[in-house]
Design an enzyme around this catalytic site. Structure first.
Site: not given
Lengths: 416, 278
Positions: A53-55, A107, A112, A183, A188
């Site tokens: 994921t983004c993290n 997270s 989240e 995006g 997005g």
């Protein structure tokens, strides 16, 4: 049954590595499938799931040898990474970590909910079987339970909302502003929905595929414009806020693509939120006059403030997590014993018949049959009780709680 | 009696403004701010009333409109600045900005009392309407310029924090960038109009008194118009390409520095003042 210590997890997250490192090791779904196929053919890894994921990017695998397995996973996914950026867990700690991730405790934004969908997708793309499928299914169940029964999900934030909160300090009231979202993926669309609910003055959705951005704009309702990426410089010039959430190995927005003179002449700065990993906005853009850029790392202090306010909620989650880990371990042990129990029952029945035939030459009386069955039941009950007791002693809840608290204390950063 | 009252107010006012600055400064704590909003508003109104009293007493001593020397002008600018700020933020209070404004008021009032004896001047104050209008507009303009400079300063502070991606109390509690820019320009517009009117009235007065050599080409006059033009540019900068809010804020801070410098210079070097031509 595989030893629990053969369950191995290796990964990196926002706790251990900055976005500049994490973005180099992000893995797409396709690459994850290919990697897992390759690993499973090697014989050391039997099942595996990659979560990117983004993290975080991490891999959880059921191996034939935990020590060699950890080294193999590290070599496959995190070659040339400094030790301090990587974490590695085995056995019960791997399970604890997975359940914490599913609960949103690990997270960037505490509690989240996006992580549950990401876990489901990673399970679908994984190579799984009797070890990992029940584990991930229970992790997702734990994530839902935690959010239902505790306050951790209340007023749940996302990184998108935190970013918009920061942007509001520059652009003021959203009603009179123009925003562009680059995006049309999950993040997005989340950003676009948040902007729409904040009554943004005008909104333009951009995507590599114009057809996709048009479709996404329709999903959001009337009044949302759409455009392809060829219009990016003009849209950035006209916008007050630009949010970039795309996948891609190379930066999408570079300083050379933008009209520097026009940006420098703007009365108020353009605020750019780069929520992508790897980062989609080149670092030079932040140095341009008239532009303020925030990437995920820059938003971290604001996110930490929200986290501090939720520390009490995180404490509510601990007993649930410990209970669920205990439940999983017990079920796992029982599941492993099921074939053995069936074998025992079949074996005892066969022995009973053979013994009766030998003693009574096939002419057993009702009384003798009753006695034989009663003895079988008593002996089987004793054997099963022993088995169940050993399963229960796998780990007591108190021992698990101690182990969990040690595990959390040992985590890098503020583990919440 | 008047003298004693003036002295008491001269001592009390700076302390009151400083205390107000501290009380409003607590708003930087956000949610942890103590519930003192009503008390500090009451204190603000009382301080304002006491300051107004000072000028009523001074006016009484001068036989009408108070006669202002340079040091009393500092005090007058302080009072008008606080009044102007309270007026423009009546509907949308800005407690964090108020803290900065009250600290500035403290400094002005302290300078007024420290460097010049706050005393009732025995000379008769201005009696004609034009003179009173001249004084009032120039004081109003100076107060507006002060506010413009303060807002510009806060804009630059917040902008710097955002560029550096830091999130301190200033980031969280100040008004947003657009509001700060809007207030910088609005205050500059008030300053521009006030100066334009005040200087023209002053020139008219000089002509009517037959002051020799005084005209629109005079170097003093031109310098005042340059300052006026400076604030006009700031006021209308949103419509002027190339003058961004950031540059306008720098200009406002520069203008404030010029104004303070001019006030101090006219006190230290009286020959440099317009009124040396009287």
């Amino acid at each position: 049954m595989h030893a629990i210590e053969d369950l191995v997890l290796v990964g990196m997250s926002q706790r251990t590595a900055p976005v500049a490192v994490r973005e180099q090791y992000a893995v797409s779904e396709e690459d994850a499938r290919a990697l897992l196929q390759q690993l499973s053919q090697g014989g050391l890894v039997e099942e595996g799931v990659v979560l990117s994921t983004c993290n975080r990017t991490e891999i959880l695998a059921s191996t034939t040898d935990g020590t060699q397995g950890a080294a193999a996973l590290r070599g496959a996914l995190f070659r040339n990474v400094e030790e301090r950026h990587i974490y590695s867990f085995r056995g019960v700690e791997a399970i604890m970590h997975l359940f914490r991730v599913a609960s949103g405790l690990d997270s960037l934004v505490l509690g989240e909910t996006e992580i549950l969908g990401q876990l489901k997708r990673s399970l679908e793309a994984g190579v799984t079987g009797r070890q990992l499928t029940p584990l991930y299914e229970q992790a997702i169940t734990v994530g839902k339970r935690v959010r239902r029964e505790t306050s951790i999900g209340e007023g749940s934030l996302s990184v998108a909302r935190v970013g918009l909160e920061v942007a509001a300090r520059a652009i003021g009231r959203f009603e009179q502003r123009r925003a562009v979202v680059v995006g049309a993926g999950e993040t997005g669309m989340l950003v676009a929905r948040n902007l729409a609910s904040a009554s943004i003055g005008s909104l333009c959705l951009m995507n590599r595929t114009p057809a996709r951005s048009a479709e996404a704009a329709l999903d959001l309702g009337g009044g949302v414009e759409s455009a392809g990426l060829e219009r990016l410089p003009e849209e950035f010039e006209a916008a007050d806020l630009a949010v970039v959430c795309v996948d891609g190995a190379e930066p999408l927005v570079n300083a050379a693509d933008l009209n520097r003179k026009a940006l420098a002449k703007r009365d108020q700065p353009l605020v750019v939120l780069d929520l992508s990993v790897p980062r989609a906005v080149s670092p030079e853009v932040a140095g341009l006059d008239g532009v303020i850029v925030y990437d995920l790392d820059a938003l971290l202090p604001v996110v930490e403030e929200h986290r501090a306010g939720r520390a009490a909620a995180a404490e509510e989650v601990t007993p649930i997590l410990i209970g669920e880990v205990h439940k999983f371990l017990s079920l796992r042990t029982f599941a492993a014993f099921t074939p053995a129990i069936e074998e025992l029952k079949t074996g005892f029945a066969e022995e009973r018949e053979q013994l009766l035939d030998r003693i009574t030459s096939g002419q057993a009386t009702a009384r003798e049959l009753e006695l034989a069955h009663a003895m079988e039941r008593q002996l089987l009950h004793l054997a099963l009780s022993q088995l169940k007791e050993s399963a229960r002693q796998t780990q007591s809840t108190a021992a698990l709680e101690r182990a969990y608290l040690r595990f959390v204390d040992g985590l890098p950063g503020d583990a919440g | 009696m008047n003298h004693e009252l003036i002295q008491a107010l001269a001592v009390a006012l700076p302390s009151l403004y400083l205390f107000l600055g501290v009380l409003y400064g607590m708003s930087f704590a956000g949610d942890r701010e103590p519930p003192i909003q009503r008390a500090r508003r009451a204190l603000m109104l009382s301080t304002f009333a006491l300051h107004a009293c000072l000028f009523i007493v001074l006016g009484d001593a001068s036989g009408g409109f108070p006669r202002l020397d340079v040091w009393l002008s500092f005090s007058a600018v302080c009072l008008v600045m606080v009044a102007l700020f309270s007026l423009v933020t009546l509907r949308q209070p800005q407690p964090t900005v108020a803290a900065i404004v009250f600290i500035a008021a403290f400094l002005l009032q302290l300078t007024s009392g420290m460097f010049g004896p706050l005393r009732a001047l025995t000379e008769r104050g201005p009696s004609s309407v034009t003179t009173v209008m001249h004084v009032l507009t120039v004081v109003l303009a100076s107060a507006a310029v002060m506010l413009s400079g303060l807002y510009g300063f806060l804009y630059l502070l917040l902008f710097r924090q955002m560029r550096r991606q830091t999130f301190g109390a200033l980031f969280r509690q100040l008004p947003d960038l657009r509001q700060l820019a809007r207030m910088t320009r609005l205050s500059a517009l008030t300053g521009f109009l006030g100066l334009l009117l005040g200087v023209n009235v002053g020139i008219g007065m000089a002509h009517s008194r037959g002051v020799e050599g005084f005209g629109y080409t005079d170097s003093f006059v031109l310098s005042m118009f340059a300052i006026c033009f400076h604030f006009g540019l700031i006021a209308f900068s949103k419509r002027i390409p190339g003058i961004t809010a950031s540059r306008a804020s720098w200009a406002a801070v520069g203008g404030l520095t010029l104004l303070l410098g001019a006030l101090v210079a006219s006190a230290l070097v009286p020959e440099a003042s317009f009124h040396s031509l009287d």
